[in-house]
Design a protein around this motif. Structure first.
Motif, PDB file in Angstrom:
ATOM      1  N   LEU A  15       0.682  -1.195   0.141  1.00 21.69           N
ATOM      2  CA  LEU A  15      -0.064  -0.350  -0.026  1.00 21.69           C
ATOM      3  C   LEU A  15       0.774   1.373  -0.108  1.00 21.69           C
ATOM      4  O   LEU A  15       0.426   2.322   0.341  1.00 21.69           O
ATOM      5  CB  LEU A  15      -1.097   0.196   1.249  1.00 21.69           C
ATOM      6  CG  LEU A  15      -2.108  -0.939   1.351  1.00 21.69           C
ATOM      7  CD1 LEU A  15      -2.668  -1.158   2.465  1.00 21.69           C
ATOM      8  CD2 LEU A  15      -2.813  -1.077  -0.060  1.00 21.69           C
ATOM      9  N   PHE A  18      -0.393   4.614  -1.671  1.00 24.81           N
ATOM     10  CA  PHE A  18      -1.090   5.819  -0.920  1.00 24.81           C
ATOM     11  C   PHE A  18       0.029   6.986  -0.389  1.00 24.81           C
ATOM     12  O   PHE A  18      -0.497   8.048  -0.297  1.00 24.81           O
ATOM     13  CB  PHE A  18      -1.939   5.233   0.478  1.00 24.81           C
ATOM     14  CG  PHE A  18      -3.165   4.402  -0.224  1.00 24.81           C
ATOM     15  CD1 PHE A  18      -4.353   5.252  -0.402  1.00 24.81           C
ATOM     16  CD2 PHE A  18      -3.071   3.345  -0.197  1.00 24.81           C
ATOM     17  CE1 PHE A  18      -5.406   4.527  -0.812  1.00 24.81           C
ATOM     18  CE2 PHE A  18      -4.266   2.563  -0.571  1.00 24.81           C
ATOM     19  CZ  PHE A  18      -5.180   3.310  -1.052  1.00 24.81           C
ATOM     20  N   CYS A  19       1.152   6.675  -0.090  1.00 26.97           N
ATOM     21  CA  CYS A  19       2.313   7.787   0.367  1.00 26.97           C
ATOM     22  C   CYS A  19       2.858   8.178  -0.931  1.00 26.97           C
ATOM     23  O   CYS A  19       3.042   9.464  -0.914  1.00 26.97           O
ATOM     24  CB  CYS A  19       3.134   7.056   1.125  1.00 26.97           C
ATOM     25  SG  CYS A  19       2.493   6.373   2.631  1.00 26.97           S
ATOM     26  N   PRO A  21       1.654   8.597  -4.844  1.00 32.74           N
ATOM     27  CA  PRO A  21       0.701   8.064  -6.028  1.00 32.74           C
ATOM     28  C   PRO A  21       1.691   7.781  -7.261  1.00 32.74           C
ATOM     29  O   PRO A  21       1.267   7.187  -8.161  1.00 32.74           O
ATOM     30  CB  PRO A  21       0.032   9.447  -6.113  1.00 32.74           C
ATOM     31  CG  PRO A  21       0.194  10.384  -4.975  1.00 32.74           C
ATOM     32  CD  PRO A  21       1.410   9.859  -4.244  1.00 32.74           C
ATOM     33  N   SER A  24       1.900   3.903  -8.801  1.00 40.28           N
ATOM     34  CA  SER A  24       0.749   3.370  -8.918  1.00 40.28           C
ATOM     35  C   SER A  24       1.072   2.014  -9.515  1.00 40.28           C
ATOM     36  O   SER A  24       0.345   1.021  -9.328  1.00 40.28           O
ATOM     37  CB  SER A  24      -0.220   4.055  -9.851  1.00 40.28           C
ATOM     38  OG  SER A  24       0.467   4.361 -11.005  1.00 40.28           O
ATOM     39  N   LEU A  48      -9.600   0.689  -4.220  1.00 41.08           N
ATOM     40  CA  LEU A  48      -8.342   1.164  -3.707  1.00 41.08           C
ATOM     41  C   LEU A  48      -8.081   2.511  -4.384  1.00 41.08           C
ATOM     42  O   LEU A  48      -7.722   3.797  -4.000  1.00 41.08           O
ATOM     43  CB  LEU A  48      -7.000   0.562  -3.633  1.00 41.08           C
ATOM     44  CG  LEU A  48      -7.305  -0.588  -2.877  1.00 41.08           C
ATOM     45  CD1 LEU A  48      -5.693  -1.618  -3.042  1.00 41.08           C
ATOM     46  CD2 LEU A  48      -7.066  -0.181  -1.511  1.00 41.08           C
ATOM     47  N   HIS A  52      -8.043   6.391  -2.590  1.00 43.53           N
ATOM     48  CA  HIS A  52      -6.943   7.183  -2.752  1.00 43.53           C
ATOM     49  C   HIS A  52      -7.487   8.642  -3.270  1.00 43.53           C
ATOM     50  O   HIS A  52      -6.932   9.686  -2.786  1.00 43.53           O
ATOM     51  CB  HIS A  52      -5.963   6.764  -3.624  1.00 43.53           C
ATOM     52  CG  HIS A  52      -4.563   7.488  -3.668  1.00 43.53           C
ATOM     53  ND1 HIS A  52      -3.647   7.844  -2.655  1.00 43.53           N
ATOM     54  CD2 HIS A  52      -4.099   8.277  -4.800  1.00 43.53           C
ATOM     55  CE1 HIS A  52      -2.741   8.227  -2.839  1.00 43.53           C
ATOM     56  NE2 HIS A  52      -3.103   8.774  -4.185  1.00 43.53           N
ATOM     57  N   GLN A  55      -9.592  10.692  -0.787  1.00 43.08           N
ATOM     58  CA  GLN A  55      -8.822  11.181   0.076  1.00 43.08           C
ATOM     59  C   GLN A  55      -8.278  12.626  -0.250  1.00 43.08           C
ATOM     60  O   GLN A  55      -7.859  13.450   0.601  1.00 43.08           O
ATOM     61  CB  GLN A  55      -7.700  10.118   0.665  1.00 43.08           C
ATOM     62  CG  GLN A  55      -8.216   9.023   1.669  1.00 43.08           C
ATOM     63  CD  GLN A  55      -7.200   8.005   1.853  1.00 43.08           C
ATOM     64  OE1 GLN A  55      -6.236   7.923   0.982  1.00 43.08           O
ATOM     65  NE2 GLN A  55      -7.333   7.475   2.901  1.00 43.08           N
ATOM     66  N   ARG A  56      -7.670  12.473  -1.502  1.00 43.33           N
ATOM     67  CA  ARG A  56      -7.043  13.713  -2.097  1.00 43.33           C
ATOM     68  C   ARG A  56      -8.027  14.730  -2.818  1.00 43.33           C
ATOM     69  O   ARG A  56      -7.383  15.660  -3.112  1.00 43.33           O
ATOM     70  CB  ARG A  56      -5.739  13.433  -2.771  1.00 43.33           C
ATOM     71  CG  ARG A  56      -4.825  12.950  -1.911  1.00 43.33           C
ATOM     72  CD  ARG A  56      -3.823  12.270  -2.619  1.00 43.33           C
ATOM     73  NE  ARG A  56      -2.734  11.462  -1.643  1.00 43.33           N
ATOM     74  CZ  ARG A  56      -3.021  10.385  -0.952  1.00 43.33           C
ATOM     75  NH1 ARG A  56      -3.837   9.924  -0.838  1.00 43.33           N
ATOM     76  NH2 ARG A  56      -1.578  10.202  -0.144  1.00 43.33           N
TER      77      ARG A  56
END
Length: 191
Positions: A15, A18-19, A21, A24, A48, A52, A55-56
């Motif tokens: 994952l 998520f930190c 992008p 990917s 997912l 993501h 969240q942004r």
């Protein structure tokens, strides 16, 4: 058992996406290595990516680095007689659709008649064929040969054979004569 196997596989996902992008590809690679059925894998990856983006507060295509593209949708002409095929094609053309997916019946004569009438009223449309496994190798060869001979300009033929008979796709491709193969390549790819 499958449920537990899927859950265990999900715990192995990288994952780090998520930190970062830009990583990917690491998400896709991580997912591809899992022992999860394809449709479930695709749904999980979409979830997912959507999470993501939410969240942004940015659309998925944007954080993946692609610009928005114009997408063309199409309509499906279901199995029916020649008149139904003509009426459906005309109706969808009138609604502005230029991609027509045609469901095939497995009856080569009927399917070719339907394709001819659709092509006659929609000469500039992209034709996509979906056989839903309705053919055996002999009828599929006959269909492909007639499409080529009549120059019906078909973009592709989806699932000519029943599930589990994927090797027949190669056989279909290999059994076409070299003459038909070059004609198909100059017009479209069927298989």
């Amino acid at each position: 058992m499958l449920f537990r196997s899927v859950l265990d596989s999900l715990l192995e996902i990288d994952l780090s996406f998520f930190c970062d992008p830009a990583s990917s590809s690491s998400l896709s690679a991580s997912l591809q290595s899992l022992n999860i059925p394809g449709p479930l894998l695709a749904a999980f990856e979409m979830a997912l990516l959507d999470l993501h983006g939410r969240q942004r507060n940015i659309p998925v295509y944007e954080f993946l680095g692609n610009s928005m593209q114009d997408f063309q949708t199409g309509m499906t002409i279901v199995v029916g007689d020649v008149d139904h095929a003509r009426e459906s094609a005309l109706r969808y053309l009138g609604q502005g659709f230029r991609n027509l997916k045609v469901k095939l019946s497995g009856d080569v004569a009927l399917d070719i008649s339907r394709l001819r009438v659709i092509r006659s009223v929609a000469p500039d449309c992209r034709l996509l064929l979906d056989a839903n496994g309705a053919f055996d190798i002999d009828r599929a060869l006959d269909l492909v040969d007639q499409i080529s001979e009549l120059r019906l300009d078909v973009s592709f033929l989806e699932q000519p054979f029943p599930s589990g008979c994927e090797l027949l796709n190669a056989e279909l491709s290999n059994q076409r004569s070299e003459e038909h193969t070059s004609e198909l390549q100059s017009h479209s790819d069927l298989v």
